[in-house]
Design an enzyme around this catalytic site. Structure first.
Site, PDB file in Angstrom:
ATOM      1  N   ASP A   1      -2.775  -4.875  -0.035  1.00  0.00           N
ATOM      2  CA  ASP A   1      -2.381  -6.162   0.556  1.00  0.00           C
ATOM      3  C   ASP A   1      -3.176  -6.516   1.805  1.00  0.00           C
ATOM      4  O   ASP A   1      -3.627  -7.659   1.963  1.00  0.00           O
ATOM      5  CB  ASP A   1      -0.869  -6.216   0.827  1.00  0.00           C
ATOM      6  CG  ASP A   1      -0.340  -5.055   1.649  1.00  0.00           C
ATOM      7  OD1 ASP A   1      -1.143  -4.225   2.126  1.00  0.00           O
ATOM      8  OD2 ASP A   1       0.888  -4.969   1.822  1.00  0.00           O
TER       9      ASP A   1
ATOM     10  N   MET B   1       0.819  -1.213   0.000  1.00  0.00           N
ATOM     11  CA  MET B   1       0.000   0.000   0.000  1.00  0.00           C
ATOM     12  C   MET B   1       0.854   1.265   0.000  1.00  0.00           C
ATOM     13  O   MET B   1       2.034   1.238   0.345  1.00  0.00           O
ATOM     14  CB  MET B   1      -0.903   0.017   1.229  1.00  0.00           C
ATOM     15  CG  MET B   1      -1.889  -1.123   1.315  1.00  0.00           C
ATOM     16  SD  MET B   1      -2.879  -1.101   2.839  1.00  0.00           S
ATOM     17  CE  MET B   1      -3.909   0.351   2.550  1.00  0.00           C
ATOM     18  N   HIS B   2       0.220   2.353  -0.408  1.00  0.00           N
ATOM     19  CA  HIS B   2       0.690   3.731  -0.205  1.00  0.00           C
ATOM     20  C   HIS B   2       1.827   4.184  -1.127  1.00  0.00           C
ATOM     21  O   HIS B   2       2.003   5.388  -1.327  1.00  0.00           O
ATOM     22  CB  HIS B   2       1.173   3.953   1.238  1.00  0.00           C
ATOM     23  CG  HIS B   2       0.253   3.490   2.299  1.00  0.00           C
ATOM     24  ND1 HIS B   2      -1.096   3.802   2.326  1.00  0.00           N
ATOM     25  CD2 HIS B   2       0.466   2.712   3.397  1.00  0.00           C
ATOM     26  CE1 HIS B   2      -1.654   3.262   3.384  1.00  0.00           C
ATOM     27  NE2 HIS B   2      -0.745   2.581   4.050  1.00  0.00           N
TER      28      HIS B   2
END
Length: 501
Positions: free
Chosen positions: A239, A81-82
């Site tokens: 995820d 992520m991110h």
């Protein structure tokens, strides 16, 4: 029999899980890669290493599964992520991807909170932290203005793989929720946030559900890997969201306890819940739903540190062999797992870990058990916030990760959480969730309950709370919770002093 392929893009490797449409694993393959750290606090990867890894995995699958090219029906993704991926007008990267664990953006996080305040929490369900995507965008704007002028699209890592396979630029809600740019209730990019931070709406990718089809494999990709049929590609999930689906987190009755390097507590949320920023709150891979998430930064990491520092060459089985013989509460020894700071509920990068109550009666087995108890207490912090906010108690918790393999840890979790604990027959991680998304997207299942019953299986053995232990742990936990305030001031002074050195 048709196949579905789940591609899990992790921080250090890419894993492909090939499964039949009725939930059986055919073959798994993986490819590893590294992280670039050009400066202190920087963590980057070149997006091409992800596509190179994907090519290796697809090549291995096509070589080892004779009907791979004719039976593959759908592909989906889970991914870290991110992390920020920036592309030019030709959809080519113009800067290395800035990863989720990059911490260069403290000043930008402060800027975001100063400008948005509580409004950010109202729109996105989260406060600004270094891991999120928007602070990375601001850093790029401020520190690499020439690069920023070239940016025509931003996306997230797994979506770069979708671009490679289909030629299309998309993202989906569960990953977009981790950017600090998504209005999580309206399911759209926030014009208010984008305008505040000079982010053009034109550079934000088209949004879809996790099960939304983003295209089909290009003819070039099909030819490269010997695929002769049309293969549908679905958006996938972040995820943690994919992992939640992959363990069957599709209703409010169950929660997820994951003890990896970090520790995660996740809860299914059918509607917006106000955790006041104490937990992360994201859109789920389940259409229209959400999940909340609390994080212990050093769960398995604390155990690894303890083993490497004090284990004297013992493996984990040897190190933890006697913890079951140690009394609940480790005979007055406490451990706080703040060795790299803490996330939930303190959001404190300067807090540090401690052993408290050491006495001459304590042996190594006491320290081993206290480390496990401290990790579990920290996870309970998140669980208690969830239950208090929702005014209900989980009927059972699903335990995954290293802790789920140890019966003593499972019983400890049951006693500290005061909840029935169950574990999976086989753990496949977020990649299983990606396979499930592909299977659902292909229309193999009519609903999520049928999908989950087919793909997710639990061991028959359950771990139930022992009343005597629950009562003792409740007293120990109330003492343990005081440790943060008791040690925070000392920790902060030590960190500042060390930074001056």
């Amino acid at each position: 029999m048709k196949y579905v392929l789940g591609i899990d893009l992790g921080t250090s490797s890419l894993k492909g899980i090939l499964m039949t449409s009725d939930g059986n694993v055919v073959l798994t393959k993986s490819a590893s890669y590294g992280i670039d750290n050009p400066k202190q606090g920087f963590s980057e990867q070149r997006p091409e290493i992800w596509t190179n890894a994907l090519e290796k995995v697809l090549t291995e699958l096509s070589k080892n599964v004779t009907d791979f090219g004719t039976a593959l029906a759908g592909i989906s993704f889970s991914g870290q992520m991110h992390s920020l991926v920036v592309l030019d007008e030709n959809n080519l990267p113009v800067y290395p991807a800035i990863l989720w664990n990059d911490v260069r953006t403290s000043a930008q996080c402060k800027e975001i909170m100063d400008k948005m305040g509580s409004r950010l929490l109202e729109i996105t369900g989260n406060i600004a932290l270094e891991g999120f995507t928007l602070p990375k965008i601001l850093w790029l704007q401020e520190n690499e203005p020439e690069v920023w002028t070239k940016v025509k699209k931003i996306m997230l890592p797994k979506d770069y793989l979708g671009l490679y396979l289909t030629g299309n630029v998309h993202t989906e809600y569960s990953d977009a929720a981790g950017t600090l740019l998504l209005d999580i209730e309206k399911h759209e990019w926030s014009k208010e946030i984008a305008k505040t931070f000079n982010v053009s709406m034109e550079i934000l990718p088209e949004l879809t559900e996790s099960v939304g089809q983003i295209g089909v494999l290009t003819e070039e990709v099909k030819a490269k890997f010997g695929i002769t049929t049309e293969v549908k590609v679905f958006a996938g999930g972040a995820d943690n969201a994919a992992a939640a689906l992959g363990v069957g987190l599709i209703n409010e009755e169950v929660g997820l306890i994951s003890m990896g390097t970090s520790g995660v507590v996740s809860s299914f949320e059918p509607k917006i819940a106000d955790y006041k920023g104490k937990l992360h709150f994201f859109n789920h891979t389940v259409p229209g739903a959400y999940y909340s998430m609390g994080v212990t930064l050093a769960a398995g990491n604390s155990l690894n540190w303890y083993k490497e520092t004090f284990g004297h060459g013992l493996d984990f089985a040897e190190l933890l062999a006697d913890v079951g013989s140690v009394a609940v509460g480790s005979d007055g020894l406490l451990f706080t797992p703040y060795i790299v700071g803490e996330r939930t509920p303190h959001f404190d990068s300067k807090i540090r870990g401690a052993f408290l109550g050491i006495s001459a009666v304590h042996e190594q087995s006491h320290f081993s058990r206290s480390v496990l108890e401290g990790i579990t207490f920290s996870l309970r912090d998140s669980k208690d916030i969830m239950e208090a906010t929702k005014a209900k108690k989980f009927k059972r918790l699903i335990s995954v990760g290293g802790g789920a393999q140890n019966p003593d840890i499972m019983q400890m979790q049951a006693d500290i959480f005061d909840s029935e604990m169950i574990r999976l027959t086989v753990e496949q991680g977020p990649g299983l969730g990606a396979c499930m998304i592909a299977a659902f997207g292909c229309g193999f299942y009519e609903n999520l309950e049928e999908l989950t019953a087919t793909f997710v299986h639990y061991q028959s053995e359950t771990f139930t709370p022992i009343a005597e232990n629950v009562a003792k742990y409740e007293k120990v936990y109330q003492i343990w919770k005081q440790a943060y305030q008791a040690t925070a001031g000392i920790s902060h002074q030590l960190v500042d002093l060390n930074d001056e050195a």
